[in-house]
Motif scaffolding. Structure first.
Motif, PDB file in Angstrom:
ATOM      1  N   ILE A 221      67.427   7.393 -15.395  1.00  0.00           N
ATOM      2  CA  ILE A 221      67.741   9.039 -15.224  1.00  0.00           C
ATOM      3  C   ILE A 221      67.962   8.949 -13.798  1.00  0.00           C
ATOM      4  N   LEU A 222      67.276   8.262 -12.920  1.00  0.00           N
ATOM      5  CA  LEU A 222      67.458   8.195 -11.467  1.00  0.00           C
ATOM      6  C   LEU A 222      68.587   7.534 -10.864  1.00  0.00           C
ATOM      7  N   SER A 223      68.956   6.402 -11.631  1.00  0.00           N
ATOM      8  CA  SER A 223      69.992   5.624 -11.435  1.00  0.00           C
ATOM      9  C   SER A 223      71.208   6.520 -11.400  1.00  0.00           C
ATOM     10  N   ALA A 224      71.184   6.994 -12.735  1.00  0.00           N
ATOM     11  CA  ALA A 224      72.426   8.122 -13.169  1.00  0.00           C
ATOM     12  C   ALA A 224      72.708   8.881 -11.879  1.00  0.00           C
ATOM     13  N   VAL A 225      71.979   9.684 -11.514  1.00  0.00           N
ATOM     14  CA  VAL A 225      71.872  10.901 -10.677  1.00  0.00           C
ATOM     15  C   VAL A 225      72.269  10.622  -9.293  1.00  0.00           C
ATOM     16  N   LEU A 226      71.908   9.420  -9.028  1.00  0.00           N
ATOM     17  CA  LEU A 226      72.146   8.849  -7.476  1.00  0.00           C
ATOM     18  C   LEU A 226      73.517   8.501  -7.461  1.00  0.00           C
ATOM     19  N   ASP A 227      73.874   8.032  -8.697  1.00  0.00           N
ATOM     20  CA  ASP A 227      75.401   7.529  -8.553  1.00  0.00           C
ATOM     21  C   ASP A 227      76.362   8.681  -8.290  1.00  0.00           C
ATOM     22  N   GLN A 228      75.901   9.978  -8.736  1.00  0.00           N
ATOM     23  CA  GLN A 228      76.712  11.129  -8.171  1.00  0.00           C
ATOM     24  C   GLN A 228      76.039  11.667  -6.778  1.00  0.00           C
ATOM     25  N   TYR A 234      74.895  17.893  -6.413  1.00  0.00           N
ATOM     26  CA  TYR A 234      73.750  16.888  -6.415  1.00  0.00           C
ATOM     27  C   TYR A 234      72.474  17.564  -6.564  1.00  0.00           C
ATOM     28  N   ASP A 235      72.414  18.605  -5.680  1.00  0.00           N
ATOM     29  CA  ASP A 235      71.029  19.440  -5.905  1.00  0.00           C
ATOM     30  C   ASP A 235      70.613  19.667  -7.236  1.00  0.00           C
ATOM     31  N   SER A 236      71.515  20.348  -7.979  1.00  0.00           N
ATOM     32  CA  SER A 236      71.249  20.859  -9.361  1.00  0.00           C
ATOM     33  C   SER A 236      71.058  19.667 -10.382  1.00  0.00           C
ATOM     34  N   SER A 237      71.793  18.394 -10.165  1.00  0.00           N
ATOM     35  CA  SER A 237      71.846  17.524 -10.887  1.00  0.00           C
ATOM     36  C   SER A 237      70.343  16.574 -10.737  1.00  0.00           C
ATOM     37  N   ILE A 238      69.980  16.735  -9.593  1.00  0.00           N
ATOM     38  CA  ILE A 238      68.598  15.971  -9.256  1.00  0.00           C
ATOM     39  C   ILE A 238      67.576  16.933  -9.794  1.00  0.00           C
ATOM     40  N   GLU A 239      67.554  18.056  -9.743  1.00  0.00           N
ATOM     41  CA  GLU A 239      66.642  18.946 -10.248  1.00  0.00           C
ATOM     42  C   GLU A 239      66.406  18.743 -11.793  1.00  0.00           C
ATOM     43  N   GLU A 240      67.619  18.772 -12.565  1.00  0.00           N
ATOM     44  CA  GLU A 240      67.625  18.500 -13.917  1.00  0.00           C
ATOM     45  C   GLU A 240      67.216  17.113 -14.378  1.00  0.00           C
ATOM     46  N   ALA A 241      67.602  16.102 -13.546  1.00  0.00           N
ATOM     47  CA  ALA A 241      67.122  14.616 -13.577  1.00  0.00           C
ATOM     48  C   ALA A 241      65.464  14.686 -13.691  1.00  0.00           C
ATOM     49  N   TYR A 242      65.071  15.300 -12.589  1.00  0.00           N
ATOM     50  CA  TYR A 242      63.487  15.334 -12.380  1.00  0.00           C
ATOM     51  C   TYR A 242      62.897  15.971 -13.500  1.00  0.00           C
TER      52      TYR A 242
END
Ligand code: GDD
Ligand code: MG
Length: 352
Positions: A221-228, A234-242
């Protein structure tokens, strides 16, 4: 290169009402001392230059953190998490983030809630941990001699027969996070265990492979979001990932599962100011065994922890008690019930 990451996003519930949701324990200061977070950073910057020191915390504490740290480390070195998902998420995110940014190097994760008495020995242990981690595929944890059967700590079983490099460094035979009281007693009596100080070091690649192997969900999950991370959303995708990350500590998720860990024995006095009774360590006790912060006058008052942010607290015939008076709360609790504060706070939340 060497990096340090201070973990400062916990809630510190057992220190209620000193520690509050909007200002948890790592940010509070007692008796004119600076906060534990500032003290931690002040210690580590003697070993690691400020621009290589990072702090990871919850976004709710962004302002609080910037306020106290901006004169010490660059504000870009404050990593914010959108949700509180325990140290499993915190360490995974920071380690993968650092690897993307710097590719190689060693990192030591340091909790912001420790009280340390002997800075020289403390830094010496961290220094050895960095050295050990450079070419090692094992994570290195720093332990200290246990003094009582605490149930709130992790325990490290060291291998006394096979000291690898020196007797300060040993292979870990077993890691057990927060054992029950009976188990903690046998550990302490056996003399074969250290307390986990909560510090863990390793090179960035070792962290990555450890996370990938033992917490694959976190890794994916974290690798995928860090790729973006360059994308505007990014802010909303990291929230979604978390929101998808399991809530688990790094101790339970990785350290307990790992078969190759190295331990360094630290020779410093250490205390996790984890519950109200341990405040005595931080404040210091007077000749009656009382640890007092704020104004207090007592008669026949012994072995108690007394804190007042404002009014004069008075007591007669009181021993082994905790009395905490903050702006809006008064708590009275026998010392031996200090661990129940956490459950009590849950109860208060339910009552609303
Ligand atoms: N950024 C961030 N995000 N930090 C966090 C989070 C989180 O979700 N959760 C906790 N932290 C921070 C806390 O503020 C603290 O500084 C550190 O991480 C450790 O978390 P605690 O919640 O205080 O853990 P603990 O005390 O129960 O147990 C750990 O520390 C003990 C020693 O103090 C374990 O490592 C034990 O094995 C160890 O003995
Ligand atoms: Mg703690």
């Amino acid at each position: 290169d060497k990096y340090a990451v201070i973990m400062a996003g916990g809630a510190g519930t057992r220190l209620w009402p000193l520690s509050r949701e909007h200002k948890p324990k790592q940010f509070i200061s007692v008796e004119g001392m600076s906060s534990m977070l500032e003290q931690t950073l002040a210690r580590i910057t003697e070993l690691i230059p400020p621009d290589k020191c990072f702090v990871i915390t919850n976004k709710n504490y962004a302002e609080l953190t910037r306020e106290v740290l901006k004169t010490i480390i660059p504000v870009q070195n404050i990593i914010l998490e959108p949700l509180r998902k325990n140290t499993g998420a915190c360490i995974s995110y920071a380690a993968l983030w650092l690897e993307r940014r710097f590719q190689t190097g060693s990192v030591c994760f340091i909790p912001a809630d420790s009280f340390v008495n002997n800075k020289y020995e403390y830094l010496n242990a961290i220094h050895q941990a960095y050295r050990e981690s450079i070419n090692s595929s094992a994570l290195t944890i720093i332990g200290v001699n246990p003094t009582y059967p605490a149930t709130g700590y992790g325990y490290i079983k060291i291998d006394p027969s096979k000291p690898s490099v020196s007797n300060h460094i040993s292979r870990v035979l077993q890691f057990k996070e927060k054992p029950d009281m009976a188990t903690a007693r046998t550990y302490v009596e056996s003399g074969a265990y250290l307390w986990n100080s909560g510090m863990v070091a390793g090179n960035l690649q070792t962290f990555r492979t450890g996370i990938q192997q033992h917490m694959p969900e976190h890794f994916n999950i974290l690798s995928a979001v860090l790729d973006q991370s360059d994308s505007p959303s990014y802010d909303s995708s990291i929230e979604e990932a978390y929101s998808q990350l399991p809530d688990i500590s790094f101790d339970n998720g990785v350290l307990e599962q790992s078969s190759s860990l190295t331990a360094i024995k630290g020779y410093f006095d250490w205390d996790d100011i984890g519950s109200l009774d341990s405040l005595a360590t931080m404040i210091g006790q007077d000749s009656s065994g009382n640890a007092v912060s704020g104004s207090h006058i007592g008669m026949d008052t012994h072995d108690s922890v007394i804190y007042s942010s404002d009014i004069l607290v008075t007591s007669i015939g009181v021993s082994n008690m905790i009395i905490i008076k903050t702006e809006d709360v008064l708590l009275v609790c026998p010392k031996e019930r200090a661990q129940d504060v956490k459950a009590f706070v849950q109860l208060l939340k339910r009552i609303g």
